[in-house]
Design an enzyme around this catalytic site. Structure first.
Site, mmCIF file in Angstrom:
data_model
loop_
_atom_site.group_PDB
_atom_site.id
_atom_site.type_symbol
_atom_site.label_atom_id
_atom_site.label_comp_id
_atom_site.label_asym_id
_atom_site.label_seq_id
_atom_site.Cartn_x
_atom_site.Cartn_y
_atom_site.Cartn_z
ATOM 1 N NE ARG A 136 -28.543 -20.759 59.026
ATOM 2 C CZ ARG A 136 -28.274 -19.592 58.301
ATOM 3 N NH1 ARG A 136 -27.372 -18.832 58.783
ATOM 4 N NH2 ARG A 136 -29.230 -19.260 57.247
ATOM 5 N NE ARG A 195 -21.416 -17.988 57.789
ATOM 6 C CZ ARG A 195 -22.155 -17.014 57.395
ATOM 7 N NH1 ARG A 195 -21.463 -16.315 56.364
ATOM 8 N NH2 ARG A 195 -23.307 -16.676 57.759
ATOM 9 N NE ARG A 217 -19.512 -22.121 53.092
ATOM 10 C CZ ARG A 217 -19.250 -21.465 52.232
ATOM 11 N NH1 ARG A 217 -18.245 -21.892 51.179
ATOM 12 N NH2 ARG A 217 -19.696 -20.291 51.772
ATOM 13 C CG ASP A 238 -30.135 -22.196 52.560
ATOM 14 O OD1 ASP A 238 -29.709 -21.926 53.721
ATOM 15 O OD2 ASP A 238 -31.075 -21.645 51.967
ATOM 16 C CE1 TYR A 253 -33.424 -14.577 51.419
ATOM 17 C CE2 TYR A 253 -35.448 -15.831 52.272
ATOM 18 C CZ TYR A 253 -34.168 -15.256 52.605
ATOM 19 O OH TYR A 253 -33.808 -15.069 53.893
HETATM 20 O O1 CP3 Z 1 -27.873 -25.822 61.627
HETATM 21 C C1 CP3 Z 1 -28.872 -25.468 60.862
HETATM 22 O O2 CP3 Z 1 -29.574 -24.581 61.576
HETATM 23 C C2 CP3 Z 1 -29.179 -26.236 59.695
HETATM 24 C C3 CP3 Z 1 -29.051 -25.832 58.273
HETATM 25 C C4 CP3 Z 1 -29.626 -24.471 57.929
HETATM 26 C C5 CP3 Z 1 -28.884 -23.614 57.066
HETATM 27 N N1 CP3 Z 1 -29.897 -22.736 56.556
HETATM 28 C C6 CP3 Z 1 -27.682 -23.539 56.725
HETATM 29 C C7 CP3 Z 1 -27.056 -22.347 56.332
HETATM 30 C C8 CP3 Z 1 -30.969 -24.006 57.864
HETATM 31 C C9 CP3 Z 1 -32.183 -24.778 58.951
HETATM 32 C C10 CP3 Z 1 -31.136 -22.931 57.177
HETATM 33 C C11 CP3 Z 1 -32.574 -22.105 57.010
HETATM 34 C C12 CP3 Z 1 -32.573 -20.996 56.338
HETATM 35 N N2 CP3 Z 1 -31.930 -20.617 55.069
HETATM 36 C C13 CP3 Z 1 -33.356 -19.892 56.668
HETATM 37 C C14 CP3 Z 1 -34.752 -20.164 57.777
HETATM 38 C C15 CP3 Z 1 -34.232 -19.655 59.274
HETATM 39 C C16 CP3 Z 1 -33.523 -18.088 59.262
HETATM 40 O O3 CP3 Z 1 -32.521 -18.216 59.473
HETATM 41 O O4 CP3 Z 1 -34.403 -17.283 59.104
HETATM 42 C C17 CP3 Z 1 -33.211 -19.098 55.488
HETATM 43 C C18 CP3 Z 1 -33.823 -17.820 55.611
HETATM 44 C C19 CP3 Z 1 -32.184 -19.386 54.985
HETATM 45 C C20 CP3 Z 1 -31.464 -18.666 53.544
HETATM 46 C C21 CP3 Z 1 -30.193 -18.337 53.862
HETATM 47 N N3 CP3 Z 1 -29.201 -19.364 53.922
HETATM 48 C C22 CP3 Z 1 -29.746 -17.203 54.105
HETATM 49 C C23 CP3 Z 1 -30.492 -15.921 54.353
HETATM 50 C C24 CP3 Z 1 -28.165 -17.367 54.298
HETATM 51 C C25 CP3 Z 1 -27.089 -16.247 54.387
HETATM 52 C C26 CP3 Z 1 -27.076 -15.893 55.772
HETATM 53 C C27 CP3 Z 1 -25.650 -16.261 56.224
HETATM 54 O O5 CP3 Z 1 -25.802 -16.688 57.477
HETATM 55 O O6 CP3 Z 1 -25.008 -16.217 55.526
HETATM 56 C C28 CP3 Z 1 -28.157 -18.841 53.983
HETATM 57 C C29 CP3 Z 1 -26.694 -19.258 53.934
HETATM 58 C C30 CP3 Z 1 -26.558 -20.346 55.095
HETATM 59 N N4 CP3 Z 1 -27.372 -21.281 55.097
HETATM 60 C C31 CP3 Z 1 -25.657 -20.839 55.758
HETATM 61 C C32 CP3 Z 1 -25.794 -21.886 56.511
HETATM 62 C C33 CP3 Z 1 -24.683 -22.579 57.512
HETATM 63 C C34 CP3 Z 1 -24.288 -19.933 55.609
HETATM 64 C C35 CP3 Z 1 -23.393 -20.253 54.587
HETATM 65 C C36 CP3 Z 1 -21.984 -20.544 54.636
HETATM 66 O O7 CP3 Z 1 -21.356 -21.575 55.035
HETATM 67 O O8 CP3 Z 1 -21.188 -19.270 54.180
#
Ligand code: CP3
Length: 345
Positions: A26, A30, A39, A76, A152
């Site tokens: 990540r 944000r 975004r 994602d 999910y």
């Molecule tokens: O920088 C990076 O790591 C690359 C991008 C990336 C994202 N998600 C962007 C993202 C990666 C590698 C992921 C993987 C991901 N997504 C996982 C596996 C890793 C982990 O965290 O366990 C999982 C379970 C997801 C599913 C997911 N996507 C969730 C649970 C959420 C919500 C949680 C949150 O932080 O809001 C997301 C959204 C998400 N994926 C965001 C980002 C930057 C936030 C979205 C936003 O901008 O509002």
């Protein structure tokens, strides 16, 4: 560039570098004001994922800011269910939501044949990032592991009670096996296309691999991810990193799998144990508690030094045990990076 050239890929092939390569789960997100600006411009989170120009921009932001050794594709793990035809949306403040597959009939509607139609912007993002990144830095492609993505899909959201998901797997064993198989095939095809577009390595995120009975873990976490790695490696030659988050001592079996060049460790795994049991099998990545970076200061520095010490003399990639949280101060990340870069070990 302040790190060693090609440090990330060299470490995955077993070389020991000091200081080690650095990237963060990540790292785009944000906590960065420049991410929040893009975004806003993109609209929804999925719109951002499917916009190659803006997704490339946010992938590059942490590289510009911190000069990290690897970029990770901005996308994602839930794009695969989206591409299969399931409704996926990200509700503000609630995290991801999906149309739940609680009835096995929903599975019949999913269409694995045409996923690339929907996913083609992702491959374009990979191409753009690879051409913007200097050759000395790696681009990591990724996907979710079948078990995590299935959780999910079945629950319709991130699940606080994964036991309900095991109950589904036991009760509808045939449908569940079909779902896992479909995710194995589509995920392998998706990763192959990412590599063909320019990704230099791939990581498979199994965020919900914890607390499972051993046979269940082997069957539904380790084996599907192993099959994906096998299918990918038949077509393209890239290192694969497994991240079976919080699977405890089962990490050793994952690390011992020759198809994985490295394993990413979670926040809770003891470092000395990992250095002893995992490092002999390949590169170890990760480990730092992301919440220490929220706090910063001496506790963060002390933990970072401890992590470097625990893996001194071993192929190690500096990273977190899980992703940065949104309230991480970017200055703390900068301090952490310079501490690691200045490390003499
Ligand atoms: O920088 C990076 O790591 C690359 C991008 C990336 C994202 N998600 C962007 C993202 C990666 C590698 C992921 C993987 C991901 N997504 C996982 C596996 C890793 C982990 O965290 O366990 C999982 C379970 C997801 C599913 C997911 N996507 C969730 C649970 C959420 C919500 C949680 C949150 O932080 O809001 C997301 C959204 C998400 N994926 C965001 C980002 C930057 C936030 C979205 C936003 O901008 O509002």
């Amino acid at each position: 560039m302040t790190g060693h050239p090609h440090a990330f890929l060299r470490t995955l092939s077993g070389e020991v570098l000091s200081p080690p390569p650095i990237w963060f789960m990540r790292q785009a997100g944000r906590y960065l004001p420049e991410y929040r600006a893009v975004r806003k411009e993109a609209g929804s989170f999925l719109d951002l994922c499917y916009n190659p120009e803006l997704a490339c921009e946010v992938t590059m932001q942490p590289i510009r800011r911190y000069d990290l050794d690897a970029a990770i594709l901005f996308a994602d793990i839930l794009l695969i269910p989206d591409a299969l035809g399931l409704d996926v949306w990200f509700a503000q403040g609630e995290g991801p939501r999906l149309e739940p597959v609680f009835a096995p009939e929903v599975l019949d509607r999913l269409d694995p044949a045409n996923i690339h139609d929907r996913l083609s912007p992702i491959y374009e993002t990979v191409e753009r990032v690879r051409s913007e990144l200097v050759p000395e830095k790696a681009l990591i492609g990724f996907a979710g592991a079948p078990w995590t993505v299935a959780t999910y899909m079945i629950a319709g959201r991130g699940s606080k009670d994964p036991s309900a998901l095991r109950a589904f797997a036991y009760e509808h064993e045939d449908a569940f096996n079909d779902l896992i198989d479909m995710l194995v095939t589509t995920t392998a095809a998706y990763l192959i296309r990412q590599v063909q577009a320019g990704a230099n390595a791939v990581q498979i995120f199994d965020s919900w691999a914890s607390g499972l009975p051993e046979p269940f873990f082997r069957r539904y976490c380790l084996e599907p991810v192993r099959r994906i790695a096998e299918m990918v490696k038949v077509v393209v030659d890239v290192p694969v990193i497994a991240f079976p988050r919080a699977c405890g001592p089962l990490y050793e079996d994952v690390a011992a799998e020759p198809l994985f060049a490295g394993v990413s460790i979670d926040t809770g795994l003891p470092w000395a144990w990992a250095a002893k049991h995992l490092s002999p099998h390949g590169a170890v990545q990760g480990g730092l508690d992301p919440l220490l970076v929220v706090q910063g200061g001496e506790p963060m520095r002390e933990a970072a030094r401890g992590l470097l010490k625990a893996f001194a003399g071993k192929p190690f990639i500096f990273n977190l045990g899980h992703g940065f949280v949104p309230h991480t101060p970017p200055e703390n990340v900068a301090e952490l990076v310079s501490l690691i870069r200045d490390h003499k070990g």
